[in-house]
Design an enzyme around this catalytic site. Structure first.
Site, PDB file in Angstrom:
ATOM      1  N   GLU A 141       0.826  -1.213   0.000  1.00 50.53           N
ATOM      2  CA  GLU A 141       0.000   0.000   0.000  1.00 50.53           C
ATOM      3  C   GLU A 141       0.858   1.259   0.000  1.00 50.53           C
ATOM      4  O   GLU A 141       1.151   1.830   1.058  1.00 50.53           O
ATOM      5  CB  GLU A 141      -0.930   0.012   1.225  1.00 50.53           C
ATOM      6  CG  GLU A 141      -2.038  -1.011   1.141  1.00 50.53           C
ATOM      7  CD  GLU A 141      -3.076  -0.883   2.264  1.00 50.53           C
ATOM      8  OE1 GLU A 141      -2.885  -0.060   3.186  1.00 50.53           O
ATOM      9  OE2 GLU A 141      -4.072  -1.618   2.214  1.00 50.53           O
ATOM     10  N   GLU A 193      -6.088  -7.210  -1.037  1.00 53.49           N
ATOM     11  CA  GLU A 193      -6.398  -7.155   0.402  1.00 53.49           C
ATOM     12  C   GLU A 193      -7.729  -6.429   0.607  1.00 53.49           C
ATOM     13  O   GLU A 193      -7.998  -5.409  -0.019  1.00 53.49           O
ATOM     14  CB  GLU A 193      -5.290  -6.405   1.160  1.00 53.49           C
ATOM     15  CG  GLU A 193      -5.514  -6.406   2.676  1.00 53.49           C
ATOM     16  CD  GLU A 193      -4.464  -5.573   3.423  1.00 53.49           C
ATOM     17  OE1 GLU A 193      -3.257  -5.816   3.239  1.00 53.49           O
ATOM     18  OE2 GLU A 193      -4.882  -4.676   4.180  1.00 53.49           O
TER      19      GLU A 193
HETATM   20  C1  IDC Z   1      -2.783  -3.879  10.440  1.00 54.57           C
HETATM   21  C2  IDC Z   1      -2.876  -5.070  11.387  1.00 54.57           C
HETATM   22  C3  IDC Z   1      -2.565  -4.622  12.780  1.00 54.57           C
HETATM   23  C4  IDC Z   1      -1.221  -3.902  12.815  1.00 54.57           C
HETATM   24  C5  IDC Z   1      -1.196  -2.784  11.779  1.00 54.57           C
HETATM   25  C6  IDC Z   1       0.158  -2.093  11.684  1.00 54.57           C
HETATM   26  O1  IDC Z   1      -4.162  -5.645  11.279  1.00 54.57           O
HETATM   27  O2  IDC Z   1      -2.572  -5.725  13.665  1.00 54.57           O
HETATM   28  O3  IDC Z   1      -1.003  -3.357  14.111  1.00 54.57           O
HETATM   29  O4  IDC Z   1      -1.517  -3.296  10.508  1.00 54.57           O
HETATM   30  O5  IDC Z   1       1.115  -2.944  11.214  1.00 54.57           O
HETATM   31  C7  IDC Z   1      -4.053  -2.245   5.785  1.00 54.57           C
HETATM   32  C8  IDC Z   1      -2.694  -2.837   5.780  1.00 54.57           C
HETATM   33  C9  IDC Z   1      -2.517  -3.856   6.879  1.00 54.57           C
HETATM   34  C10 IDC Z   1      -3.245  -3.415   8.144  1.00 54.57           C
HETATM   35  C11 IDC Z   1      -4.749  -3.388   7.826  1.00 54.57           C
HETATM   36  C12 IDC Z   1      -5.638  -3.073   9.034  1.00 54.57           C
HETATM   37  O6  IDC Z   1      -2.331  -3.369   4.539  1.00 54.57           O
HETATM   38  O7  IDC Z   1      -1.153  -4.003   7.136  1.00 54.57           O
HETATM   39  O8  IDC Z   1      -2.993  -4.383   9.148  1.00 54.57           O
HETATM   40  N1  IDC Z   1      -4.963  -2.433   6.749  1.00 54.57           N
HETATM   41  O9  IDC Z   1      -5.314  -1.817   9.566  1.00 54.57           O
HETATM   42  N2  IDC Z   1      -4.557  -1.405   4.891  1.00 54.57           N
HETATM   43  C13 IDC Z   1      -5.778  -1.030   5.293  1.00 54.57           C
HETATM   44  C14 IDC Z   1      -6.056  -1.678   6.471  1.00 54.57           C
END
Ligand code: IDC
Length: 358
Positions: free
Chosen positions: A181, A275
């Site tokens: 992302e 995702e």
């Molecule tokens: C989130 C994980 C969370 C972690 C965070 C930071 O669910 O446990 O603390 O990242 O690393 C994304 C991202 C994905 C995120 C997810 C939810 O690709 O890494 O995971 N998210 O926030 N994009 C939109 C949402």
């Protein structure tokens, strides 16, 4: 006379019995992958490619990946689920045909921030091995997030993808996702990174699918309504797809992104939802099944592939497992979170609907 006839009859039955036993022994000796090839997703659909806006299988039929994404495999809430039984449970009990192996570049134990690179690569290799043995597709996800601009760790990315593409160049089931992302940077910057990384991968692997992340956390453009990627895609290479990510519980996502998807697909852009989550964008808050239902209708209409975040028991609402469960495979309904139960049901229903095309 009678006795002679009886004896020769018995001998014939005995001979037939021996032949049957030998056949059974030969079948049992066949490796699992060969014996089950026709019953696995990769066994049925083979190598994938891109045809216009569509993902197609080796026979040229449109094909949809129904995938699950791991949490970061560099995290203790992600790593345990890189096991063959877990992938088999997803394949057989949930109708999943693809696994996304997410490797964070930054953050806790990140590949470019102090993580043990050789151990993390071993974990990716283990994941690809299990998926391959089970006839499932595997996405190798270079999970940039807080690093924003994919060029930040360009040289690590280059070495990583060179080694992956060298190893997996002859695999039919491996897909490369070169930047999860991107955020805080322009499509021009992302495109320049992507062209370089595609060149690195293509110097070994001539035709595997490569997924390119898009501006503003993979939303196809830098503002809510802009479609800069569909207007200016990468040229000169085949089998390139572009990612669109959404979180069903994030109202802005459900307001703007469905139209962006339609517009991009109608312009001929091959889009993949590498995702999505049911929660809000921070992974928490309530899950929105109503908006998820609408998303699935749209994605299925275009046969767009999707991967749900995430296979984890972390205490957050996007997790597919209950935070109380320690099981790392063979989950019963009582081990699943609300998100997990919903996704399992949806994926199975989709598989059933697609029948032999699934
Ligand atoms: C989130 C994980 C969370 C972690 C965070 C930071 O669910 O446990 O603390 O990242 O690393 C994304 C991202 C994905 C995120 C997810 C939810 O690709 O890494 O995971 N998210 O926030 N994009 C939109 C949402």
């Amino acid at each position: 006379m009678k006795r002679i006839r009886q004896n020769s009859g018995r001998r014939r039955i005995y001979a037939l019995w021996m032949v049957l036993c030998m056949l059974a022994a030969m079948l049992a000796a066949l490796p699992e992958a060969t014996a089950n090839a026709a019953s696995t997703p990769v066994g049925r659909h083979g190598k994938l490619s891109v045809d216009g806006a569509n993902l197609v299988d080796s026979k040229g039929q449109t094909f949809q990946l129904r995938g699950i994404s791991t949490h970061g495999i560099n995290w203790d809430v992600g790593e345990p689920y890189v096991n063959k039984k877990a992938f088999k449970t997803l394949r057989d009990d949930w109708g999943v045909n693809a696994i996304r192996l997410s490797l964070y570049t930054e953050g806790y134990n990140g590949y470019c921030r102090g993580g043990d690179q050789s151990e993390l690569k071993k974990l990716i290799n283990k994941g690809v091995k299990y998926a391959t043995e089970l006839g499932m597709y595997a996405v190798i996800d270079w999970h940039i997030l807080s690093d924003g601009n994919p060029n930040t760790h360009y040289s690590d990315a280059k070495k990583f993808f060179a080694s992956m593409a060298k190893k997996y160049k002859n695999y039919d089931n491996v897909i490369y996702e070169i930047c999860n992302e991107p955020n805080g940077c322009s499509w021009t910057e992302i495109k320049s990174y992507a062209k370089k990384m595609i060149k690195v991968i293509r110097s070994y692997d001539k035709d595997a699918i490569i997924i390119v992340g898009t501006p503003t956390w993979s939303q196809l453009g830098s503002e809510l309504t802009s479609n800069v990627v569909a207007d200016n895609p990468i040229t000169g290479y085949e089998n390139i797809m572009y990612s669109l990510h959404f979180y069903a519980g994030e109202s802005a996502h459900s307001e703007y992104l469905p139209d962006k998807l339609s517009c991009a697909v109608e312009k001929g852009l091959p889009v993949i939802v590498s995702e999505f989550g049911l929660s809000e964008a921070d992974g928490n808050g309530s899950i929105d099944k109503k908006s998820a239902n609408q998303w699935f209708k749209l994605l299925d209409k275009y046969n767009t592939s999707y991967f749900c975040w995430s296979l984890s028991n972390k205490d957050e609402s996007c997790s597919l497992l209950k935070s109380g469960t320690n099981k790392i495979s063979g989950w019963k309904s009582s081990d699943l979170s609300a998100a997990g139960k919903y996704i399992k049901k949806k994926y199975l229903a989709r598989k059933k609907k697609l029948g032999s095309k699934a």
